[in-house]
Design a protein around this motif. Structure first.
Motif, PDB file in Angstrom:
ATOM      1  N   ILE A 173      54.885 -30.400 -55.442  1.00 15.91           N
ATOM      2  CA  ILE A 173      54.877 -31.024 -54.124  1.00 15.91           C
ATOM      3  C   ILE A 173      53.442 -30.993 -53.605  1.00 15.91           C
ATOM      4  CG2 ILE A 173      55.402 -28.852 -52.885  1.00 15.91           C
ATOM      5  CD1 ILE A 173      57.098 -30.603 -50.950  1.00 15.91           C
ATOM      6  N   LYS A 174      53.037 -32.040 -52.954  1.00 18.76           N
ATOM      7  CA  LYS A 174      51.657 -32.150 -52.501  1.00 18.76           C
ATOM      8  C   LYS A 174      51.329 -31.053 -51.490  1.00 18.76           C
ATOM      9  CE  LYS A 174      51.473 -37.158 -53.156  1.00 18.76           C
ATOM     10  NZ  LYS A 174      51.328 -38.473 -52.487  1.00 18.76           N
ATOM     11  N   SER A 190      57.031 -37.168 -45.338  1.00 19.54           N
ATOM     12  CA  SER A 190      58.335 -36.698 -44.869  1.00 19.54           C
ATOM     13  C   SER A 190      59.425 -36.971 -45.911  1.00 19.54           C
ATOM     14  CB  SER A 190      58.692 -37.387 -43.546  1.00 19.54           C
ATOM     15  OG  SER A 190      57.752 -37.061 -42.543  1.00 19.54           O
ATOM     16  N   GLU A 191      59.343 -38.126 -46.565  1.00 21.18           N
ATOM     17  CA  GLU A 191      60.330 -38.464 -47.594  1.00 21.18           C
ATOM     18  C   GLU A 191      60.241 -37.496 -48.774  1.00 21.18           C
ATOM     19  OE1 GLU A 191      59.694 -41.862 -44.992  1.00 21.18           O
ATOM     20  OE2 GLU A 191      58.307 -40.596 -46.129  1.00 21.18           O
ATOM     21  N   GLU A 192      59.029 -37.162 -49.177  1.00 15.40           N
ATOM     22  CA  GLU A 192      58.839 -36.219 -50.287  1.00 15.40           C
ATOM     23  C   GLU A 192      59.290 -34.814 -49.898  1.00 15.40           C
ATOM     24  OE1 GLU A 192      54.975 -38.202 -52.523  1.00 15.40           O
ATOM     25  OE2 GLU A 192      54.671 -37.013 -50.705  1.00 15.40           O
ATOM     26  N   LEU A 193      59.046 -34.448 -48.651  1.00 15.19           N
ATOM     27  CA  LEU A 193      59.492 -33.141 -48.171  1.00 15.19           C
ATOM     28  C   LEU A 193      61.013 -33.025 -48.234  1.00 15.19           C
ATOM     29  CD1 LEU A 193      57.167 -32.737 -45.046  1.00 15.19           C
ATOM     30  CD2 LEU A 193      57.073 -31.360 -47.134  1.00 15.19           C
ATOM     31  N   GLN A 194      61.706 -34.100 -47.876  1.00 14.63           N
ATOM     32  CA  GLN A 194      63.167 -34.055 -47.886  1.00 14.63           C
ATOM     33  C   GLN A 194      63.720 -33.995 -49.309  1.00 14.63           C
ATOM     34  OE1 GLN A 194      64.922 -37.029 -45.348  1.00 14.63           O
ATOM     35  NE2 GLN A 194      64.288 -35.922 -43.506  1.00 14.63           N
ATOM     36  N   LYS A 195      63.050 -34.611 -50.254  1.00 16.46           N
ATOM     37  CA  LYS A 195      63.462 -34.495 -51.651  1.00 16.46           C
ATOM     38  C   LYS A 195      63.349 -33.035 -52.113  1.00 16.46           C
ATOM     39  CE  LYS A 195      62.252 -39.178 -53.129  1.00 16.46           C
ATOM     40  NZ  LYS A 195      61.364 -40.006 -54.002  1.00 16.46           N
TER      41      LYS A 195
END
Length: 224
Positions: A173-174, A190-195
């Motif tokens: 994750i970044k 935000s989309e990557e955080l939710q994944k």
């Protein structure tokens, strides 16, 4: 925003080094879910009082019902409407100070979370040099919320667990390293955080929500 609600220049003790911090919100517009049951007065184990109110209603009250008058232009109003309008304004009163927060509720796979951000606070340290305050950046933190009857559990995502996963290269994750402790700041969208949150929720680690930053609240029926 033209308001007495302004970004704090110091991190609150509550949001200490034990929590995961992100540059971007953990919520997305389509996952926001306002929970009426969270509104009201609460007390924690140290008898500190928590007031949870609707941010939108608070703004209207301060501006005599005129929500538009709170913003300098339509861009700010539209940005607010995409997420923060369904947020909470939280004040925590202890013996020494009152601190305030912006909290946006959202759900992932049926679990309620809150995106937590500090707002104004009464500082113990006065006359902070402006050059110092220019360097502070407000970050988002993730709170897992569980409510049963008149009990409310707030658990912050623990930084030690995230750092271990990153150091062992078990997740991607970044993020970036900072001079603070902990040194990791999430920079994912935000989309990557939710994944990431969904994968974390599905993990077999029974202690994944263990944390040093947790508050167990009881509803208070007396007047504030």
């Amino acid at each position: 925003m033209k308001s007495r609600i302004t970004i704090a220049v110091l991190a609150l003790l509550l949001l200490n080094s034990c929590i995961v911090k992100s540059l971007f919100p953990f919520f997305t517009e389509d996952t926001i879910q306002f929970e009426q049951a969270l509104l009201g007065n609460w007390t924690d184990s140290e008898n500190n009082r928590w007031e949870i109110t609707s941010l939108k209603e608070k703004i209207k009250k301060e501006n005599k019902g005129d929500l538009k008058g709170f913003f300098k232009d339509m861009e700010e109003l539209n940005s607010f409407s995409k997420g923060y309008s369904e947020g909470y304004y939280i004040q925590r009163h202890d013996k020494k100070r009152t601190t305030s927060y912006l909290a946006v509720p959202f759900k992932l796979d049926g679990q309620l979370f809150i995106d937590f951000t500090p707002l104004t606070m009464e500082l113990e340290f006065k006359n902070i040099p402006s050059l110092v305050s220019y360097h502070f950046v407000t970050a988002h933190s993730l709170v897992k919320v569980d409510m049963t009857d008149d009990k409310l559990s707030l658990k912050w995502l623990d930084s030690d667990k995230l750092e271990k996963l990153l150091d062992e290269k078990r997740i991607k994750i970044k993020h970036t390293k900072t001079l603070d402790f902990p040194s990791y700041l999430l920079t994912a969208s935000s989309e990557e955080l939710q994944k990431f949150i969904k994968k974390y929720m599905a993990s077999s680690d029974d202690s994944k929500w263990s944390t040093d930053v947790q508050f167990n609240l009881l509803r208070a029926y007396d007047k504030p």
